[in-house]
Structure formats: C-alpha cells, structure tokens
Design a protein around this motif. Structure first.
Motif, PDB file in Angstrom:
ATOM      1  N   ARG A  91      -5.082   9.919  -3.630  1.00 32.84           N
ATOM      2  CA  ARG A  91      -4.723  10.693  -2.439  1.00 32.84           C
ATOM      3  C   ARG A  91      -4.702  12.200  -2.743  1.00 32.84           C
ATOM      4  NH1 ARG A  91      -2.154   9.951   2.416  1.00 32.84           N
ATOM      5  NH2 ARG A  91      -3.767   8.375   2.642  1.00 32.84           N
TER       6      ARG A  91
ATOM      7  N   TYR B 292      -5.580   3.715  -5.759  1.00 33.75           N
ATOM      8  CA  TYR B 292      -5.811   4.563  -4.587  1.00 33.75           C
ATOM      9  C   TYR B 292      -5.555   6.015  -4.989  1.00 33.75           C
ATOM     10  CZ  TYR B 292      -5.684   6.343   0.178  1.00 33.75           C
ATOM     11  OH  TYR B 292      -5.944   7.055   1.326  1.00 33.75           O
TER      12      TYR B 292
ATOM     13  N   TYR C  99      -2.929  11.730  12.430  1.00 33.80           N
ATOM     14  CA  TYR C  99      -2.249  10.473  12.091  1.00 33.80           C
ATOM     15  C   TYR C  99      -0.873  10.433  12.753  1.00 33.80           C
ATOM     16  CZ  TYR C  99      -6.274  10.014   9.186  1.00 33.80           C
ATOM     17  OH  TYR C  99      -7.578   9.904   8.780  1.00 33.80           O
TER      18      TYR C  99
ATOM     19  N   PHE D 130       0.825  -1.214   0.000  1.00 31.92           N
ATOM     20  CA  PHE D 130       0.000   0.000   0.000  1.00 31.92           C
ATOM     21  C   PHE D 130       0.861   1.268   0.000  1.00 31.92           C
ATOM     22  CE2 PHE D 130      -2.299   3.495   1.851  1.00 31.92           C
ATOM     23  CZ  PHE D 130      -3.524   3.418   1.199  1.00 31.92           C
TER      24      PHE D 130
ATOM     25  N   PHE E 187      -5.660  15.563   4.222  1.00 28.75           N
ATOM     26  CA  PHE E 187      -5.685  14.720   3.021  1.00 28.75           C
ATOM     27  C   PHE E 187      -7.035  14.038   2.896  1.00 28.75           C
ATOM     28  CE2 PHE E 187      -5.338  10.427   4.803  1.00 28.75           C
ATOM     29  CZ  PHE E 187      -4.868  10.672   6.080  1.00 28.75           C
TER      30      PHE E 187
ATOM     31  N   LYS F  57      -9.656  15.258   8.418  1.00 24.96           N
ATOM     32  CA  LYS F  57      -8.611  14.332   8.013  1.00 24.96           C
ATOM     33  C   LYS F  57      -7.274  15.084   8.050  1.00 24.96           C
ATOM     34  CE  LYS F  57      -8.725  10.369   4.956  1.00 24.96           C
ATOM     35  NZ  LYS F  57      -8.471   9.358   5.966  1.00 24.96           N
TER      36      LYS F  57
ATOM     37  N   GLY G  83     -13.416   1.132   5.829  1.00 24.68           N
ATOM     38  CA  GLY G  83     -12.692   2.304   5.344  1.00 24.68           C
ATOM     39  C   GLY G  83     -12.273   2.081   3.905  1.00 24.68           C
ATOM     40  N   THR G  84     -11.835   3.146   3.265  1.00 23.72           N
ATOM     41  CA  THR G  84     -11.433   3.055   1.869  1.00 23.72           C
ATOM     42  C   THR G  84     -10.253   2.095   1.716  1.00 23.72           C
ATOM     43  OG1 THR G  84     -12.230   5.244   1.423  1.00 23.72           O
ATOM     44  CG2 THR G  84     -10.570   4.397  -0.095  1.00 23.72           C
ATOM     45  N   ALA G  85      -9.209   2.323   2.509  1.00 24.69           N
ATOM     46  CA  ALA G  85      -8.045   1.447   2.431  1.00 24.69           C
ATOM     47  C   ALA G  85      -8.388   0.087   3.041  1.00 24.69           C
ATOM     48  CB  ALA G  85      -6.861   2.073   3.150  1.00 24.69           C
TER      49      ALA G  85
ATOM     50  N   ALA H 145      -7.272   3.618  11.365  1.00 28.08           N
ATOM     51  CA  ALA H 145      -7.691   4.565  10.321  1.00 28.08           C
ATOM     52  C   ALA H 145      -8.916   4.024   9.583  1.00 28.08           C
ATOM     53  CB  ALA H 145      -6.546   4.841   9.363  1.00 28.08           C
TER      54      ALA H 145
ATOM     55  N   GLY I  25      -8.829  10.252   0.911  1.00 28.62           N
ATOM     56  CA  GLY I  25      -8.481   8.946   0.358  1.00 28.62           C
ATOM     57  C   GLY I  25      -9.707   8.351  -0.308  1.00 28.62           C
TER      58      GLY I  25
ATOM     59  N   TYR J  65      -5.289  -3.603   1.909  1.00 29.03           N
ATOM     60  CA  TYR J  65      -4.490  -2.884   2.920  1.00 29.03           C
ATOM     61  C   TYR J  65      -4.132  -3.826   4.071  1.00 29.03           C
ATOM     62  CZ  TYR J  65      -3.201   1.039   5.985  1.00 29.03           C
ATOM     63  OH  TYR J  65      -2.531   1.919   6.799  1.00 29.03           O
TER      64      TYR J  65
HETATM   65  C1  COI Z   1      -8.040   5.683   3.727  1.00 28.72           C
HETATM   66  O1  COI Z   1      -8.687   4.673   3.929  1.00 28.72           O
HETATM   67  O2  COI Z   1      -8.099   6.346   2.684  1.00 28.72           O
HETATM   68  C2  COI Z   1      -7.172   6.195   4.745  1.00 28.72           C
HETATM   69  O3  COI Z   1      -7.086   7.371   4.871  1.00 28.72           O
HETATM   70  C3  COI Z   1      -6.340   5.294   5.485  1.00 28.72           C
HETATM   71  C4  COI Z   1      -4.933   5.729   5.262  1.00 28.72           C
HETATM   72  C5  COI Z   1      -4.485   6.625   6.357  1.00 28.72           C
HETATM   73  C6  COI Z   1      -4.015   4.620   4.972  1.00 28.72           C
END
Ligand code: COI
Ligand code: PLP
Length: 355
Positions: A140, A138, A200, A27, A72, A195, A300-302, A234, A74, A170
């Motif tokens: 960002r 992904y 973090y 990742f 940020f 975020k 979560g996304t990741a 996260a 994601g 992930y």
């Molecule tokens: C996401 O799932 O997009 C996150 O932000 C987790 C990431 C901090 C790895």
C-alpha cells in the motif's frame, strides 16, 4: 537505465513476525515490520528511509486531513515456487500514482523511487510474504499533503509512504451485487480515475445501504443517467457475452485497473475478442435474460477475479452461472496465479523480481 536510489534503513529490534497467525489473515489488518517514508520539501523528494512500522506524529492541521489531498495505490508481492519474491507490474502502479498526483495537484513521484522503495521494503520484509496458495504480501503506497495550513490550496510539503502486510483472498464468497441507480462514485470532469481517498469515503454509505439490502457489493453506473455500467465496488468489471470479453472502456470516471489491463492482454493473447466500450445496463440485463451472458466478474488487485453470481436491478434478482462452469474466469485466474507465483514462464515480463 534505472538509477539506484539511496535509502537509509533502520531495522526493527522487535519483529512481530512470530506473533502473526498466517492461517488467519483478514485483509489489511496485519502489517509487516517496516515501512518506507520520503518527504517532499523545496520541490524535491528527500530523506528516503525505511523505519520500523509505527505511528506518525503530524500536525492536526495538515491539509490531507481537512481537504483530502491524498491518494493511494495497491499492488502485491508473491512468493514464487523457486523461492524468489516477485512484485506484480509495479511500474503500472507508478504510472497511475502519477495520474492521481497530477489530478490532485500533488507532486509526481519518480517511477524509480516508487518501484525501488517498494522493492527495498519487500526485500527487507521478505519473510512476511506468505508461502501459500492465494496469499500474497499486499503493498500500500500512498501520498499525502502535510502543510499545516487551513487555506484551500495545494500543500507545499508531502509524504510518500509504503506499508505492506500479508493477505489472503479479499472476497471469500461469490458476489451478490446491486446495480446502483441512485448514488454515484464519480462524474465526468471529476476524479474517479484517480485513486483519491475521497472516492472511497464517498462509496461507504452506498455500500452500507446495499449491504443492508443483502448485497455484497455495488455495480457503479454513470452519474448522468445511471444507464451505463462503470465499475464493481473497488474493482473493474467484465462480462463474457457470446464468447466475447466485454468491459467498460476507461474514461475519467473509471479507475484504470492493472488487473483489467492484464486480463485484457491475456484474452487477446488467447485470441478472444475483446470489446472495451460503453456497456449499457439494459444490454447486460437482456444478455442475462436470453442466456448470452455466461460470466460476470470483478477484477482487481485485492479482488483478483471475483465471480458475480447474482445481480439485482430495479427490484429483480438475476441468477448467473455456477462459477465452477466458467471457462474464461477459471482459465484466467489459473494463468494469472501461475505467472504471479512463478509456476510458468513470465512471457509478458510482468514480474519484478526482488530476488
Ligand atoms: C486494491 O485492489 O488494491 C484496492 O485498492 C482495493 C482496496 C480499496 C481494498
Ligand atoms: N477500481 C477501483 C475503484 C479500485 O479501487 C481498484 C483497486 O485497485 C480497481 C478498480 C482495480 O485496480 P487494480 O487492478 O489496479 O487493483
């Protein structure tokens, strides 16, 4: 009606695509050929451009580095079975980006700039979107303060950028997690719902300590008394208790996850009762002990849907059900994937098709 924005594109002359091993995608380690940049100056976003991925040249005095004025987002793009590329719910991320920006005294980014910059970048690097189960591109997006000034005050200049990169899962295993009762991720009146990069940074030491104790992740609890469950590392956290979907209600200490919103919508659509409310640690431990808790997972996304199989609390380790037996998590993950890869009709209108 969505206004079309002007983006200047400079293409790379040295693609790294053929050197990238799509069978080995840790990742966040591989980046596609291009990135998006916009500059905020004089009260407006300008110089919208896509350029080859590469280093930036910045003053060492920028306030993002000193005072953390940066956040940020994601999200992910998926290769659909018909060859299209779809971005999953980008307007939700645009909305959340602006909540983060507002809390950190940063300028709003118009939702159309946010979404169209991502769409243009993904379109240009569409060959980087993996064509493989559980894989995706992904995305960002991030914004940071660029005034070179050491006074503690909001910057007057910013950059908004977007990077992308191909990723696999992930979490590669089921999660053994610890209910954190010492450290806190966020507090009432703070900015846990944003975020913000600093959220973090503050999570790294608690996570490292939990890992030393043999855990994979932390369950964050409220900062006041560590009595109520908030999030999972996260990701947001959900439980199935007595057939009902239970999840902490969002508040200023909790990130409003897009996946959380999506899973709740699916559950309601299937007629499953959903309870968004405060969830006490004691309630969860009790429900594990009396067998009423049948599933626990991160969303979560990741993380996608990440099964929790062991929970540590006050020196006790509680074992949860075998993930293969979990009806709700498995059905949800399958349906989510079927929508995201365009296998079934997108009846909720969640896919933003790049083409
Ligand atoms: C996401 O799932 O997009 C996150 O932000 C987790 C990431 C901090 C790895
Ligand atoms: N909570 C935190 C702290 C996160 O970093 C994330 C990841 O983005 C989530 C929850 C889940 O949010 P989403 O589903 O929008 O990715």
């Amino acid at each position: 009606m969505t206004a079309t924005i002007d983006i200047q594109i400079t293409k790379t002359t040295a693609s790294r695509l053929s050197e990238t091993d799509f069978n080995n995608l840790p990742f966040g380690k591989h980046f596609a050929d291009h990135m998006f940049i916009a500059d905020y100056e004089g009260g407006e976003w300008k110089n919208l451009r896509i350029v080859p991925y590469g280093n930036l040249s910045l003053s060492p005095a920028i306030s993002a580095l000193h005072y953390g004025q940066t956040f940020f987002e994601g999200l992910k793009a998926y290769k659909h079975v018909n060859g299209n590329v779809g971005i999953f719910r980008p307007y939700k991320n645009a909305e959340r980006a602006n909540h983060s920006a507002q809390r950190l005294s940063m300028p709003a980014i118009p939702e159309d700039i946010f979404v169209q910059s991502i769409a243009a970048l993904v379109d240009l690097d569409r060959n980087w979107v993996p064509d493989k189960a559980n894989h995706s591109l992904y995305i960002r997006p991030f914004m940071f303060a660029t005034d070179a000034a050491l006074g503690v005050q909001p910057s007057s200049t910013y950059k908004f950028m977007v990077l992308t990169g191909p990723v696999g899962a992930y979490f590669s295993k089921n999660l053994k997690v610890k209910i954190e009762t010492n450290y806190s991720r966020s507090c009432e009146g703070g900015f846990g719902y944003a975020k913000a990069a600093g959220n973090y940074a503050g999570s790294l030491l608690p996570s490292a300590e939990a890992m030393k104790e043999g855990f994979d992740q932390l369950i964050w609890t409220d900062a006041k008394n560590h009595e109520y469950i908030e999030e999972l590392g996260a990701a947001n956290i959900m439980f199935i208790i007595n057939g009902r979907l239970i999840t902490p209600s969002t508040r200023d200490t909790i990130l409003k996850g897009v996946t959380r919103d999506t899973v709740i919508a699916l559950a309601k659509h299937w007629g499953i009762e959903v309870e968004e409310r405060r969830v006490a640690v004691a309630e969860i431990i009790q429900a594990i002990k009396n067998g009423q808790l049948t599933e626990a997972f991160g969303v979560g996304t990741a993380a996608t849907i990440a099964p929790i199989t062991e929970i540590g609390h006050e020196g006790q380790l509680y074992q949860l059900s075998d993930p293969s037996t979990r009806e709700f998590s498995n059905k949800t993950l399958k349906t989510l994937n079927d929508i995201r890869y365009g296998v079934i009709p997108d009846e909720f209108g969640w896919n933003y098709i790049v083409g």
